[in-house]
Write an enzyme that holds these catalytic residues in place. Structure first.
Site, PDB file in Angstrom:
ATOM      1  N   GLU A  40     -12.496  -0.896  -9.955  1.00  0.00           N
ATOM      2  CA  GLU A  40     -12.410  -1.517 -10.906  1.00  0.00           C
ATOM      3  C   GLU A  40     -12.511  -1.447 -11.847  1.00  0.00           C
ATOM      4  O   GLU A  40     -12.864  -1.530 -13.357  1.00  0.00           O
ATOM      5  CB  GLU A  40     -12.129  -2.962 -10.439  1.00  0.00           C
ATOM      6  N   GLU A 100     -18.434  -7.573  -2.501  1.00  0.00           N
ATOM      7  CA  GLU A 100     -17.067  -7.770  -2.823  1.00  0.00           C
ATOM      8  C   GLU A 100     -16.663  -9.246  -3.531  1.00  0.00           C
ATOM      9  O   GLU A 100     -15.945  -9.499  -3.796  1.00  0.00           O
ATOM     10  CB  GLU A 100     -16.118  -7.992  -1.293  1.00  0.00           C
ATOM     11  N   ASP A 103      -4.352  -9.619  -7.877  1.00  0.00           N
ATOM     12  CA  ASP A 103      -4.333  -9.452  -9.034  1.00  0.00           C
ATOM     13  C   ASP A 103      -3.163  -8.350 -10.018  1.00  0.00           C
ATOM     14  O   ASP A 103      -3.650  -8.254 -11.220  1.00  0.00           O
ATOM     15  CB  ASP A 103      -5.912  -8.024  -8.915  1.00  0.00           C
ATOM     16  N   GLU A 151       0.536  -0.743   0.530  1.00  0.00           N
ATOM     17  CA  GLU A 151      -0.231   0.266  -0.248  1.00  0.00           C
ATOM     18  C   GLU A 151       1.083   1.219   0.163  1.00  0.00           C
ATOM     19  O   GLU A 151       0.524   2.402  -0.676  1.00  0.00           O
ATOM     20  CB  GLU A 151      -1.020  -0.656   1.139  1.00  0.00           C
TER      21      GLU A 151
END
Length: 578
Positions: A372, A351, A258, A117
């Site tokens: 996304e 989710e 991902d 992050e």
């Protein structure tokens, strides 16, 4: 005001108002100018609420109108929102925030931070803002873009992450203490995305600063994952960075994996690296062979290819956009339309979504305003011009405003079934969700430049062309100008040339010294080391520094999203172990 039924399923029923600019009975496409202004208003409602109620904390808590630190203590929302300000045309606020960040952000703090992050949000955000500074009217220093205060901040933050890469495999830990390095008890189990999501930021940093260490460690981590794939060409979800053994063996394109695939493609484009693209294309074959069913992507066992979880995760919605970047438009659109049906069902993407049952998964019903699907819509609209993609943008604006908007910003949707809210507004809402919505409705934004215009900048290393387009977004939607990587290359190559000459000089000096000693005693003569040869401590393909002791811990650590899976059983495909 007229209303239109968006959702009607069982107990779920959402009525959203039709605004001027939404399609009418004749099916006309949404008006981009109308929704562009709506998106801009969304941004400022959230941004102003953060400044008034949460700064200098990382993120806003919109239900209690206060702030909290989440991923460190960096005023994270301000860093994440900085390049969005410029994309929306607000140069004066961009300039003000640059000064605020220089005065207030300190990375020399005793804080345990997510390596993943911190890289995508902080390093990526600072690099993007640095490269956009001149366009935003900031008075840049001599030598820009190869120097500058935001670049130095990005480099400082990235150096704080380097201790995490000092493992036997070269794959990084998931967490690092910014003051002390990796904690002795830190779990060695990291998710795949937390290992393979560095090449965009770290290669950019190496190109701009002339220090190869960042790109080197990122490439080593990528290669170790590649070498760890199964015989059928798949990677799992979590791996032990000390032993290289897979701990969670679910293979898919979503949470925990991902952005590894994303960065193979984007790294290939940014660096013009055919090897990275070849790696992705090999993965893509295996993904299509084992996980692709009826334009959905399931989770399978990485060694056998058997289905372990027939679920769609909201994080997987980036995939159609990634497919568009390699030219696979038809498959991308079919998958996008599947995902769009889920959005229409709930007014957002849960989710986790049980594909066979056509409904949410227990304890995974929330929507934290993720970007996304909107990201994929933006890419595909640039490629096709299909008005269906604008309709998704319209639905996103209407849903988010209707369900999520509160007095102090926009709140995470805790449960899409009844629209309960959670007291959090993630920084990616301003960095990604709003940005991609705005760019979807703004075809003439400078980000979409096709090369017809550009800026010429003189640097100490020659003329530099910037702003010609082709921006590569990192996984936090921070745009990187690929042309900038060539602006400082001469400096970088000269530095490496000097280093090679110095190594050759010292190698020759040492060999002559050895030769003189050998003439004074019997024994065979040994040839000197070849000029430029790296010692083991200088070899960037190997981890450097003290090797941490082997640790045994059952904990999983994923910087993006914890992931716990169980096999499908009697229709229940996913349970929270807690």
């Amino acid at each position: 005001m007229p209303f239109r039924l968006l959702i009607s399923l069982g107990l779920v029923c959402v009525l959203l108002p039709l605004h001027h600019g939404a399609p009418g009975p004749d099916g006309t496409a949404p008006d981009p100018a109308h929704y562009r202004e709506r998106v801009k208003a969304m941004f400022y409602h959230a941004y102003d609420s953060y400044l008034e109620n949460a700064f200098p904390y990382d993120e806003l808590r919109p239900l209690t109108c206060d702030g909290h630190d989440t991923w460190g203590s960096f005023s994270l929302t301000l860093i994440d929102a900085l390049d969005t300000l410029l994309i929306l045309g607000n140069t004066s606020e961009f300039q003000r925030v640059v000064e605020v960040l220089q005065d207030n952000v300190d990375f020399d703090i005793d804080v345990n931070a997510s390596v993943f992050e911190t890289n995508i949000r902080v390093v990526g955000g600072l690099l993007s803002a640095h490269l956009l500074s001149k366009k935003a009217g900031v008075e840049v220093e001599a030598g820009w873009p190869c120097s500058g205060p935001l670049l130095r901040m990005a480099e400082e933050a990235a150096r704080k992450l380097l201790p995490a890469f000092q493992t036997p495999t070269g794959m990084p830990y998931g967490t690092v203490n910014l003051l002390h390095g990796v904690n002795p008890g830190e779990t060695p189990v990291t998710c795949t995305a937390g290992i393979g999501t560095f090449i965009v930021e770290f290669a950019t940093l190496s190109s701009l600063t002339g220090d190869p260490v960042f790109e080197d460690v990122a490439r080593v981590a990528l290669m170790r994952l590649w070498e760890s794939r199964s015989d059928i060409g798949l990677v799992g979800n979590h791996i032990d960075v000390l032993t290289g053994k897979w701990v969670a063996q679910d293979a898919g394109i979503g949470a925990g994996v991902d952005s590894y695939f994303e960065y193979l493609v984007k790294g290939a484009i940014l660096l013009q690296d055919k090897k990275l693209m070849a790696m992705f294309l090999e993965y893509n074959k295996a993904i299509r062979n084992y996980t692709h069913f009826d334009d959905w992507y399931l989770w399978v066992q990485m060694y056998k290819g058997t289905v372990s979880m027939p679920v769609f995760q909201s994080l997987e919605a980036y995939w159609p956009g990634l497919q568009s970047l390699i030219g696979d438009i038809d498959n991308a659109m079919r998958t996008f339309l599947n995902y769009y049906t889920v959005w229409k069902q709930f007014g957002g993407l849960p989710e986790f979504y049980n594909i066979p049952q056509g409904y949410t998964v227990e304890k995974r019903e929330g929507y934290p305003l993720r970007p996304e699907l909107i990201e994929s819509a933006m890419y595909l609209y640039r490629a096709t011009g299909d008005p269906t993609l604008l309709e998704l943008g319209r639905d996103a604006v209407e849903s988010i405003e209707k369900i999520s908007k509160v007095e102090c910003g926009f709140a995470t949707i805790k449960d899409l079934r009844d629209h309960k809210l959670d007291n959090r507004m993630e920084s990616f809402f301003l960095a990604e969700t709003v940005k991609y919505l705005y760019l979807l409705f703004h075809p003439n934004n400078f980000i979409h430049n096709n090369g017809s215009t550009f800026d010429s900048v003189m640097t100490p290393h020659g003329e530099c062309i910037l702003g010609a387009g082709g921006y590569v977004f990192n996984t936090e939607a921070h745009p990187i100008d690929p042309a900038a990587l060539h602006c400082c290359r001469r400096l970088k190559e000269e530095q490496w040339e000097v280093e090679d000459l110095m190594r050759e000089f010292y190698s020759l000096k040492e060999s002559r010294s050895r030769a003189r000693r050998k003439t004074m005693r019997s024994g065979p003569w040994e040839p000197p080391a070849e000029p430029g040869t790296l010692s083991s401590s200088e070899n960037h393909d190997q981890p450097r520094g003290k090797q941490p002791a082997k640790q045994r811990t059952p904990l999983l650590s994923c910087p993006s999203q914890p992931f716990t899976s169980k096999l499908a059983l009697l229709g229940q495909v996913f349970l929270d172990s807690s």
